[in-house]
Design a protein around this motif. Structure first.
Motif, PDB file in Angstrom:
ATOM      1  N   ALA A  37       0.836  -1.202   0.000  1.00 25.30           N
ATOM      2  CA  ALA A  37       0.000   0.000   0.000  1.00 25.30           C
ATOM      3  C   ALA A  37       0.870   1.251   0.000  1.00 25.30           C
ATOM      4  O   ALA A  37       0.517   2.269  -0.618  1.00 25.30           O
ATOM      5  CB  ALA A  37      -0.926  -0.016   1.207  1.00 25.30           C
ATOM      6  N   ASN A  38       2.008   1.188   0.679  1.00 27.09           N
ATOM      7  CA  ASN A  38       2.925   2.338   0.690  1.00 27.09           C
ATOM      8  C   ASN A  38       3.512   2.595  -0.692  1.00 27.09           C
ATOM      9  O   ASN A  38       3.718   3.751  -1.088  1.00 27.09           O
ATOM     10  CB  ASN A  38       4.042   2.117   1.706  1.00 27.09           C
ATOM     11  N   ASP A  39       3.805   1.522  -1.423  1.00 26.29           N
ATOM     12  CA  ASP A  39       4.313   1.682  -2.789  1.00 26.29           C
ATOM     13  C   ASP A  39       3.281   2.400  -3.666  1.00 26.29           C
ATOM     14  O   ASP A  39       3.617   3.299  -4.439  1.00 26.29           O
ATOM     15  CB  ASP A  39       4.629   0.321  -3.407  1.00 26.29           C
ATOM     16  N   ILE A  40       2.035   1.995  -3.523  1.00 24.85           N
ATOM     17  CA  ILE A  40       0.968   2.610  -4.318  1.00 24.85           C
ATOM     18  C   ILE A  40       0.760   4.056  -3.905  1.00 24.85           C
ATOM     19  O   ILE A  40       0.565   4.944  -4.755  1.00 24.85           O
ATOM     20  CB  ILE A  40      -0.330   1.793  -4.178  1.00 24.85           C
ATOM     21  N   TYR A  55      -8.862   0.259  -9.188  1.00 24.42           N
ATOM     22  CA  TYR A  55      -7.543   0.081  -9.795  1.00 24.42           C
ATOM     23  C   TYR A  55      -6.462  -0.018  -8.729  1.00 24.42           C
ATOM     24  O   TYR A  55      -5.514  -0.799  -8.873  1.00 24.42           O
ATOM     25  CB  TYR A  55      -7.238   1.222 -10.765  1.00 24.42           C
ATOM     26  N   ARG A  56      -6.621   0.723  -7.656  1.00 26.68           N
ATOM     27  CA  ARG A  56      -5.686   0.587  -6.537  1.00 26.68           C
ATOM     28  C   ARG A  56      -5.720  -0.842  -5.993  1.00 26.68           C
ATOM     29  O   ARG A  56      -4.689  -1.459  -5.709  1.00 26.68           O
ATOM     30  CB  ARG A  56      -6.015   1.589  -5.429  1.00 26.68           C
ATOM     31  N   ASN A  63      -0.937  -6.343  -9.283  1.00 29.54           N
ATOM     32  CA  ASN A  63       0.110  -5.502  -9.872  1.00 29.54           C
ATOM     33  C   ASN A  63       0.365  -5.832 -11.341  1.00 29.54           C
ATOM     34  O   ASN A  63       1.467  -6.184 -11.744  1.00 29.54           O
ATOM     35  CB  ASN A  63       1.412  -5.601  -9.082  1.00 29.54           C
ATOM     36  N   GLY A  64      -0.681  -5.683 -12.150  1.00 34.36           N
ATOM     37  CA  GLY A  64      -0.523  -5.925 -13.577  1.00 34.36           C
ATOM     38  C   GLY A  64      -0.493  -7.408 -13.890  1.00 34.36           C
ATOM     39  O   GLY A  64      -0.882  -8.250 -13.080  1.00 34.36           O
ATOM     40  N   GLY A  65      -0.005  -7.726 -15.071  1.00 40.96           N
ATOM     41  CA  GLY A  65       0.123  -9.126 -15.453  1.00 40.96           C
ATOM     42  C   GLY A  65      -0.358  -9.396 -16.860  1.00 40.96           C
ATOM     43  O   GLY A  65      -0.742  -8.495 -17.614  1.00 40.96           O
ATOM     44  N   LEU A  86       0.209  -3.122 -17.286  1.00 44.11           N
ATOM     45  CA  LEU A  86       1.518  -2.642 -16.844  1.00 44.11           C
ATOM     46  C   LEU A  86       1.704  -2.824 -15.342  1.00 44.11           C
ATOM     47  O   LEU A  86       0.758  -2.717 -14.559  1.00 44.11           O
ATOM     48  CB  LEU A  86       1.688  -1.164 -17.208  1.00 44.11           C
ATOM     49  N   GLU A  87       2.945  -3.090 -14.961  1.00 47.76           N
ATOM     50  CA  GLU A  87       3.298  -3.313 -13.564  1.00 47.76           C
ATOM     51  C   GLU A  87       3.841  -2.036 -12.926  1.00 47.76           C
ATOM     52  O   GLU A  87       4.442  -1.194 -13.607  1.00 47.76           O
ATOM     53  CB  GLU A  87       4.375  -4.403 -13.455  1.00 47.76           C
ATOM     54  N   LEU A  88       3.649  -1.917 -11.632  1.00 49.46           N
ATOM     55  CA  LEU A  88       4.253  -0.843 -10.851  1.00 49.46           C
ATOM     56  C   LEU A  88       5.541  -1.368 -10.240  1.00 49.46           C
ATOM     57  O   LEU A  88       5.546  -2.405  -9.577  1.00 49.46           O
ATOM     58  CB  LEU A  88       3.299  -0.390  -9.740  1.00 49.46           C
ATOM     59  N   HIS A  89       6.639  -0.654 -10.493  1.00 46.11           N
ATOM     60  CA  HIS A  89       7.924  -1.014  -9.898  1.00 46.11           C
ATOM     61  C   HIS A  89       8.368   0.138  -9.000  1.00 46.11           C
ATOM     62  O   HIS A  89       8.759   1.202  -9.500  1.00 46.11           O
ATOM     63  CB  HIS A  89       8.962  -1.309 -10.988  1.00 46.11           C
ATOM     64  N   PRO A  90       8.293  -0.059  -7.695  1.00 47.91           N
ATOM     65  CA  PRO A  90       8.554   1.039  -6.755  1.00 47.91           C
ATOM     66  C   PRO A  90       9.925   1.687  -6.925  1.00 47.91           C
ATOM     67  O   PRO A  90      10.084   2.881  -6.667  1.00 47.91           O
ATOM     68  CB  PRO A  90       8.426   0.362  -5.384  1.00 47.91           C
TER      69      PRO A  90
END
Length: 329
Positions: A37-40, A55-56, A63-65, A86-90
């Motif tokens: 959650a902190n990354d988001i 979406y959150r 996280n995508g796929g 698309l993926e989220l990469h912190p």
């Protein structure tokens, strides 16, 4: 293109997407690496706006796929295809020219597609076109952005209103399997009973004097390829090589011996389906014909010059005719 992390061992495989207790038809063959959650929240701070709740939840859970079924039908009744979410990469949330999630400003700076500040690119299709989620409008509109069309953003095609609504438009695994089976049945029926392409039909009319059952023989040759591959396309397998032999024999029968490799490429094009529901190839790979041509010289089935004209040897022609007749039994 997909990020290198697609192969990471911590990705989760074969999961059905459920968002805020709403089940969707989407099954991911592989989801993205877990985020917190902190990354988001850090990504939202970078965006300067909140993500829609669904979406959150998607990012937090998946996280995508890569979806198993990539096809869907939009609210306007038209089909669409996507490749991946698309993926989220912190540790790399706004890199230039990234294939991961980034801010609309970053993507606009890289590509100049006319994206407004709230148009988050969350997925792509096989051609590199974009799916955007509008973060500021109340409906969180999902649009398909054709990167080759230089039109204002608002004129691009609206697919759905809301991320969950978009996912609901993607076909379920069962629905796609049923559609695939129906299309397979139709494809097989076209090979078994559909009209021949005009060029092939002209050759068949001349060949019937030598082999009255030639039409059935040609259909049998095509069906042998289809039954092995579930589509009628020619490669380097034995059934495909047999079809190439039949093509040459039909052409020789219709026009006479001494055929060039270039002639055979024209013959191959004549086998492409020329009407809906008709017999024929949906496409072709010229290199496989070239490989067959070379191999048949090496095997002694063709005589002449590989770079000039060629014809079947009498023994090879007789063997082909003998092979065609039993296929009709």
């Amino acid at each position: 293109m997909p990020s290198a992390t697609h192969q990471a061992c911590n990705h989760r495989r074969m999961v059905r997407v459920t968002l805020l207790e709403v089940e969707t038809p989407v099954v991911l063959d592989e989801s993205g690496p877990p985020v917190t959650a902190n990354d988001i929240a850090a990504f939202e701070a970078l965006l300067g706006r909140a993500l829609p709740a669904d979406y959150r939840a998607f990012l937090l859970a998946y996280n995508g796929g890569f979806p198993r079924v990539t096809l869907g039908t939009s609210e306007d009744g038209k089909e669409f295809m996507l490749s991946w979410f698309l993926e989220l990469h912190p540790d790399a949330m706004d890199e230039p020219y990234t294939s991961r999630l980034c801010t609309p400003a970053r993507r606009e700076a890289d590509y100049g597609w006319g994206l407004p500040d709230d148009a988050l690119v969350f997925a792509e299709d096989p051609g590199g076109n974009l799916y955007t989620l509008s973060l500021d409008d109340a409906e969180h509109t999902v649009r398909f952005i054709d990167h080759e069309v230089d039109d204002p953003f608002d004129s691009h095609r609206v697919l759905a209103h809301g991320f969950t609504a978009f996912l609901q438009l993607i076909r379920s695994v069962n629905a796609q399997a049923a559609l695939d089976a129906e299309q397979q049945d139709q494809e097989r029926e076209s090979l078994a009973r559909g009209p021949f392409p005009a060029a092939v039909e002209a050759q068949l009319q001349r060949a019937e004097a030598l082999l009255p059952e030639v039409r059935a023989a040609v259909r049998r040759a095509g069906l042998a390829v289809f039954d092995e591959k579930s589509h009628f396309s020619l490669h380097a397998d034995p059934h495909s090589r047999h079809v190439f032999d039949v093509m040459l024999w039909l052409h020789e029968t219709a026009t006479g011996p001494c055929v060039t490799r270039a002639d055979m490429h024209q013959v191959l094009q004549g086998w492409v389906r020329d009407r809906p529901g008709g017999f024929g190839l949906k496409g072709y790979g010229p290199d496989f014909l070239d490989d067959w041509w070379t191999a048949r010289f090496d095997e002694g089935a063709l005589e002449g010059e590989p770079k000039g004209t060629a014809t079947f040897t009498p023994a090879a022609r007789a063997a082909l005719l003998a092979a065609l007749r039993p296929r009709l039994a």
